[in-house]
Scaffold this motif. Structure first.
Motif, PDB file in Angstrom:
ATOM      1  N   GLY A   1     -14.417   4.602  -5.398  1.00 28.05           N
ATOM      2  CA  GLY A   1     -13.489   3.493  -5.563  1.00 28.05           C
ATOM      3  C   GLY A   1     -12.124   3.948  -6.002  1.00 28.05           C
ATOM      4  N   LEU A   2     -12.020   5.051  -6.746  1.00 28.47           N
ATOM      5  CA  LEU A   2     -10.725   5.566  -7.174  1.00 28.47           C
ATOM      6  C   LEU A   2      -9.852   5.898  -5.979  1.00 28.47           C
ATOM      7  N   ASP A   3     -10.428   6.514  -4.965  1.00 28.32           N
ATOM      8  CA  ASP A   3      -9.639   6.879  -3.796  1.00 28.32           C
ATOM      9  C   ASP A   3      -9.168   5.650  -3.039  1.00 28.32           C
TER      10      ASP A   3
ATOM     11  N   ALA B   1      -2.164  12.916  -5.209  1.00 28.81           N
ATOM     12  CA  ALA B   1      -3.350  13.766  -5.342  1.00 28.81           C
ATOM     13  C   ALA B   1      -3.522  14.213  -6.795  1.00 28.81           C
ATOM     14  N   ALA B   2      -2.416  14.591  -7.442  1.00 30.64           N
ATOM     15  CA  ALA B   2      -2.475  14.979  -8.857  1.00 30.64           C
ATOM     16  C   ALA B   2      -2.866  13.791  -9.727  1.00 30.64           C
ATOM     17  N   LEU B   3      -2.381  12.602  -9.376  1.00 30.98           N
ATOM     18  CA  LEU B   3      -2.720  11.399 -10.131  1.00 30.98           C
ATOM     19  C   LEU B   3      -4.217  11.141 -10.091  1.00 30.98           C
ATOM     20  N   ARG B   4      -4.830  11.250  -8.914  1.00 34.67           N
ATOM     21  CA  ARG B   4      -6.280  11.040  -8.806  1.00 34.67           C
ATOM     22  C   ARG B   4      -7.046  12.009  -9.711  1.00 34.67           C
ATOM     23  N   GLU B   5      -6.635  13.273  -9.699  1.00 31.27           N
ATOM     24  CA  GLU B   5      -7.311  14.265 -10.525  1.00 31.27           C
ATOM     25  C   GLU B   5      -7.140  13.952 -12.012  1.00 31.27           C
TER      26      GLU B   5
ATOM     27  N   GLY C   1       1.570   0.112  -9.532  1.00 25.52           N
ATOM     28  CA  GLY C   1       0.126  -0.059  -9.638  1.00 25.52           C
ATOM     29  C   GLY C   1      -0.462   0.364 -10.968  1.00 25.52           C
ATOM     30  N   LYS C   2       0.252   0.094 -12.056  1.00 30.24           N
ATOM     31  CA  LYS C   2      -0.224   0.541 -13.375  1.00 30.24           C
ATOM     32  C   LYS C   2      -1.541  -0.131 -13.767  1.00 30.24           C
ATOM     33  N   GLU C   3      -1.683  -1.429 -13.459  1.00 32.71           N
ATOM     34  CA  GLU C   3      -2.939  -2.095 -13.819  1.00 32.71           C
ATOM     35  C   GLU C   3      -4.109  -1.562 -12.991  1.00 32.71           C
ATOM     36  N   LEU C   4      -3.872  -1.245 -11.726  1.00 32.64           N
ATOM     37  CA  LEU C   4      -4.932  -0.681 -10.900  1.00 32.64           C
ATOM     38  C   LEU C   4      -5.403   0.656 -11.459  1.00 32.64           C
ATOM     39  N   VAL C   5      -4.467   1.469 -11.954  1.00 33.23           N
ATOM     40  CA  VAL C   5      -4.834   2.744 -12.561  1.00 33.23           C
ATOM     41  C   VAL C   5      -5.636   2.499 -13.838  1.00 33.23           C
TER      42      VAL C   5
END
Length: 453
Positions: A148-150, A161-165, A186-190
């Motif tokens: 779901g993160l992706d 890519a760095a954000l996901r990691e 997208g701060k709330e999504l993160v």
């Protein structure tokens, strides 16, 4: 003598088809001297036989050939998942045929005798578009099987890519998190991803926009009232409390938040008893909290408690071709909601998306995708036209505002019905946060129970 007449196209592959040996050789030399990797074939069938192994970025073919013609080749290419674009070369008498071929899906055609510069420009443009759309298709296929993160943070740029990691690593920790980024990134999504991937995933996720709260009601809403309101901190017990626009907190609330971060203790208004809580705080702000500390409007010790971990969201303008992937994701999502076939992304659409500065970031991109889908529903439209609507959005007459409200009401109602009232799924399908969804439901006068009868 063939001359080099165009900037090099190093890395691109062209498959050249012509039954005339001299023409075939001439085209091959022209392309190779311009940096292309070239494979030549004397027939369309021979070209098809080597298509998979060579994997061309563009196919350059004569129209009239013995056996399989250029039109037959076009039909055969339609059976490929990601077919390379076909550029046809036609004699004068074949122009009507070539025009029909373009209507059937050929990329372009050139009339003999052709201008070498024009030919090189046509095949290079076709190849660039093919590479872009192929990369988007491959990423979309890959992401469909990932976590779901992706799906929340789509993209292949180094920043995303760095954000996901970072999110994966930080989610497993227990410390507070400060998420920083421009409006619409997208701060709330993160924050939701940090909660969903954490050991607290079974607990509540409580989202609060600090900028929308009246200063004189902050204390009671944040910390609760004796024998009254529970308060957001206690509602998030065992889970995550997301505080958006944290810089809007008054100084008195900042001091009490610091105590929550240090000890987990909350004292409701009107009570002398401290209540122990177990809550992880994720705060979000636009860039500039350090400047507020310098100005004396934000506590330095609170900032240091909040930024145990920091996440920085890149602006859309810095994410390169991610805009294409994100736009395609939104178009597919919205097309399903509106029950239409997703409109195709043309080369002109891609160019418009990449040229725009995106001051509203991902949120603005989704609005543009929505306008594109609505135009397609009416049988027309383009990305450029949807972007022009963005430029005039501030000058909207009341009757149009009413129409937009009616449209939003229909869209949200359909999404609630489609997802059986599961509001997290509704918010995700619409591409908005739960808080935004709840605000719109109240504003539009929608009643979930009535929709699900």
């Amino acid at each position: 003598m063939v001359q080099h007449v165009s900037p090099p196209a190093s890395g691109y592959r062209a498959l050249v088809i012509d039954d005339d040996k001299e023409m075939r050789a001439s085209l091959g030399v022209l392309l190779e001297r311009s940096g292309w990797t070239v494979s030549v074939a004397a027939s369309a069938q021979a070209a098809l036989d080597r298509m998979e192994a060579f994997d061309p970025d563009v196919v350059l073919s004569d129209v009239r050939m013995p056996g399989m013609t250029g039109l037959d080749l076009l039909t055969a290419l339609k059976g490929h998942d990601v077919a390379p674009p076909l550029v046809l070369i036609s004699a004068h008498g074949d122009i009507p045929t070539a025009v029909k071929a373009m209507q059937d899906g050929a990329y372009s055609f050139l009339e003999k005798p052709f201008d070498p510069r024009r030919l090189l420009a046509a095949v290079l443009h076709a190849a660039e578009n093919h590479r872009l759309l192929s990369a988007t298709r491959a990423l979309r296929d890959q992401l469909s099987s990932l976590s779901g993160l992706d799906r929340v943070m789509l993209g292949q740029s180094s920043g995303i890519a760095a954000l996901r990691e970072d999110v994966i690593d930080i989610a497993a920790q227990s410390g507070s998190v400060l998420v920083q980024g421009a409006t619409g990134t997208g701060k709330e999504l993160v924050a939701r991803a940090l909660h969903t991937l954490s050991p607290r995933r079974e607990g509540p996720f409580v989202a609060v926009n600090c900028a929308t709260i009246a200063p004189d009601r902050f204390d009671e809403q944040m910390f609760g009232v004796l024998d009254g309101v529970t308060g957001w901190v206690r509602r998030a017990d065992g889970g995550t409390l997301f505080l958006d626009e944290i810089s809007a907190c008054p100084p008195s609330v900042q001091a009490k938040l610091l105590r929550v971060l240090e000890t987990g203790e909350v004292t409701p208004l009107g009570s002398d008893t401290m209540i122990q809580t177990d809550v992880r705080i994720v705060a979000a702000a636009n860039e500039g909290l350090a400047e507020r500390v310098t100005a004396g409007t934000f506590r330095e010790d609170l900032l240091y408690r909040l930024n145990t971990f920091e996440v920085h969201l890149p602006s859309l303008r810095d994410r390169g071709e991610d805009v294409i992937l994100l736009f395609g994701h939104f178009v597919e999502q919205l097309s399903e909601t509106y029950e239409i076939t997703p409109p195709p992304l043309t080369a002109e659409d891609a160019a418009a998306l990449l040229a725009h500065d995106w001051p509203g970031n991902v949120r603005e991109l989704r609005h543009v995708a929505e306008r594109r889908v609505l135009s397609a529903r009416r049988g027309g439209g383009s990305v450029a036209a949807a972007l022009r609507m963005t430029d005039t959005a501030d000058d909207v007459p009341d009757n149009l505002r009413a129409a937009v409200a009616a449209f939003e009401r229909t869209l949200i109602a359909n999404a609630i019905k489609t997802h059986g009232g599961r509001m997290d799924a509704v918010a995700e399908a619409l591409g908005i946060g739960r808080r935004t969804l709840n605000e719109k439901i109240v504003k539009l006068g929608l009643k979930k129970a009535d929709l699900l009868e």
